[in-house]
Every structure is written in structure tokens, then in C-alpha cells.
Scaffold this motif. Structure first.
Motif: not given
Length: 309
Positions: A69-75
């Protein structure tokens, strides 16, 4: 049915994803677009886990889900998307825990990002009338009568585009001026229909639908150019195209017409509970969003009109 590539996920995860899809579709009876979204989200989680070296449920913990989820947020994913992904993971981990694949339900440890609730764009009452009057003047082709009936019905009832596409000819009770709608979760409700929308639907059925109908039409109320039941993509294209023909109107989707119908009902004095029932909202909190739109308009009118605003 969702196709799952075994080589991408491995035997364990691909089999689990296939069973999850069947669970959503058969046991939970979720809508097709919900199944696609949830399965796609969980597939993304499992692909991320595989890239992180996790090949079975023993390594699938809350840390993996949070990192994904953090990767998606950073994207730059929108909060609404992140909230849906979190919900999908929670449903999946609860399912996996019940199946004995997970020792504990790790999804319970995930926080849910609150989706921003922006006020939706809506037509003003004069703009809605102008759009429908303009379309009513174009009745040369069967598609003109169909499109007028679609816009009139969306505005008159506030039904969802999926509900409109699912309507059959005999869902209308012209004497009582109502239409029977099958909503989310296969919940049926009866919605009143105004006289202009009833006339438009009647004209379409009597004067134009036979020109498009064929052996594939069945009982479907609205038909596409090939005579089959119309789909949501076509309806969205129709709404965008027809509204664009009237200068000065905002570009709205069918959902924008649903927002417009709800807003105008409240502006006209309808109570919140009645609007909730008409729209098929499970929660009154969802319907309350429209009160903010009406209050915002009232504030703008006050500021324009009151000498001491």
C-alpha cells in the motif's frame, strides 16, 4: 471468470486467487465490477509478495500488505483507490484465515485511508432543462429517442447507470408512474418516475425500439446499435456526447446526473430519508453528502443577493 497466470503467482497464490474470485462471485454474489476490482487488487498484492520473495501464506504478513500500500501511495494513487485496495485485502485475508491458509487475519491490522469526499459537479435546474429540451428537439433517428429517454430517466429517478442498463421493458408501471429497479446486492426497489421521463420512454418503446430490436434484444429496455442490451460504457458515451451539444454545460457522467437528481430533490424540499430510499443508499451518511451541495448553493445565492452578505 478471472484468468490467473500460474507462472506469475505460483501454484499456491494462483489457486487461492481463483478460489477468492469464486467466493466473491458465487457465495457473496458481488457485482461483476466489484469482483474484477477486488481480484485485481489482491492479485497486485500477491504479485508484490512474490517479488519480495514470499511464495506462500506463511510469509504473507501485515508488513507485506503495508509495504504494498505504501508503494501505491508513493506512486500517487488516489486515497479512494487506496481505500478500496485496503478493503479488498481485508476481505481476502479474512477469507484466507477462514480457509486455514493464514494463521491469523492480518488484514485486521491495516488502517483504512479515508477517501476524500469532493462535492460532485451537478447541473443547475435551468441547465438540466436546457439539455433535455435541446435533445427533445432532435428526433430524426431512433438513437435520438433512445438517448432522450436515457437522459430523462437518469435525471428523473437518480438510478445508477448499471441499474438503467439492467432495466427490462416490463419493469415500468405506466399507470402508477413507477419503475422497478434491481440495485446493489440485488436489492429491488420501486422508484417513481416523472411524466416527461415516462413520455420519453414510451416514445422510445413505441416509435424507435422496434427499429433496433432483433433476436438478441430479449426484454431489454434500452438497446445498442446492434440490438443487444445497452452497456454502461455506451451510456456514459451518450451522456457525455449529448451534454456537450449544449453550450456552457459542465461535462457530466451518468453518475453526475444521479448527483443532480438528488441535489434537485433536496432543493425542492424532499426529506433526506426519502432521497436515501429513492437512490438505494445503504447508509444515510452517503445521502447526506448532497445536503452539503445544497447548502453551498444557498450560501452562494446569499452572498450574491443579500446587501449585507
Amino acid at each position: 471468470m478471472v484468468e490467473v497466470a500460474v507462472e506469475e503467482l505460483g501454484d499456491v497464490f494462483s489457486g487461492a486467487l481463483g478460489e477468492f474470485e469464486r467466493y466473491l462471485r458465487v457465495e457473496r454474489d458481488r457485482a461483476a465490477h466489484t469482483v474484477r476490482a477486488y481480484v485485481g487488487d489482491v492479485r497486485g498484492l500477491l504479485e508484490y509478495a512474490r517479488r519480495a520473495g514470499v511464495s506462500d501464506f506463511g510469509g504473507l504478513d501485515v508488513g507485506v500488505a503495508r509495504d504494498w500500500l505504501a508503494e501505491a501511495h508513493a506512486a500517487g494513487q488516489a486515497r479512494a483507490t487506496l481505500a478500496r485496495r485496503t478493503a479488498a485485502v481485508r476481505v481476502f485475508t479474512a477469507f484466507a484465515h477462514r480457509r486455514g491458509w493464514l494463521a491469523k487475519d492480518v488484514g485486521l491490522l491495516l488502517g483504512t485511508p479515508k477517501a476524500s469526499r469532493r462535492l460532485p459537479a451537478v447541473l443547475r435546474q435551468g441547465e438540466a432543462a436546457a439539455a433535455l429540451d435541446a435533445l427533445a428537439g432532435k428526433r430524426a433517428e431512433p438513437e435520438d429517442l433512445r438517448d432522450l429517454a436515457i437522459l430523462e430517466l437518469l435525471y428523473a429517478t437518480g438510478i445508477r447507470v448499471s441499474e438503467l442498463c439492467g432495466l427490462d421493458v416490463d419493469d415500468f408501471d405506466h399507470d402508477r408512474r413507477t419503475v422497478r429497479v434491481l440495485g446493489k446486492g440485488r436489492k429491488e426497489r420501486v422508484v417513481p418516475v416523472g411524466a416527461p421521463a415516462l413520455r420519453a420512454v414510451g416514445d422510445w418503446c413505441l416509435r424507435a425500439r422496434p427499429a433496433l430490436a432483433n433476436e438478441h434484444s430479449g426484454a431489454a429496455l434500452f438497446l445498442g446499435s446492434r440490438g443487444k442490451r445497452i452497456n454502461a460504457t455506451v451510456v456514459r458515451r451518450i451522456v457525455h456526447a449529448r451534454l456537450s451539444q449544449v453550450e456552457g454545460l459542465p461535462d457530466l457522467s451518468p453518475h453526475g446526473l444521479r448527483h443532480t437528481a438528488a441535489t434537485h430533490l433536496l432543493e425542492g424540499g424532499a426529506d433526506l430519508r426519502s432521497v436515501q430510499e429513492l437512490l438505494g443508499h445503504a447508509s444515510l451518511a452517503t445521502t447526506q453528502l448532497y445536503t452539503h451541495i445544497s447548502i453551498d448553493r444557498l450560501r452562494q445565492s446569499f452572498q450574491r443577493a443579500h446587501p449585507r452578505a
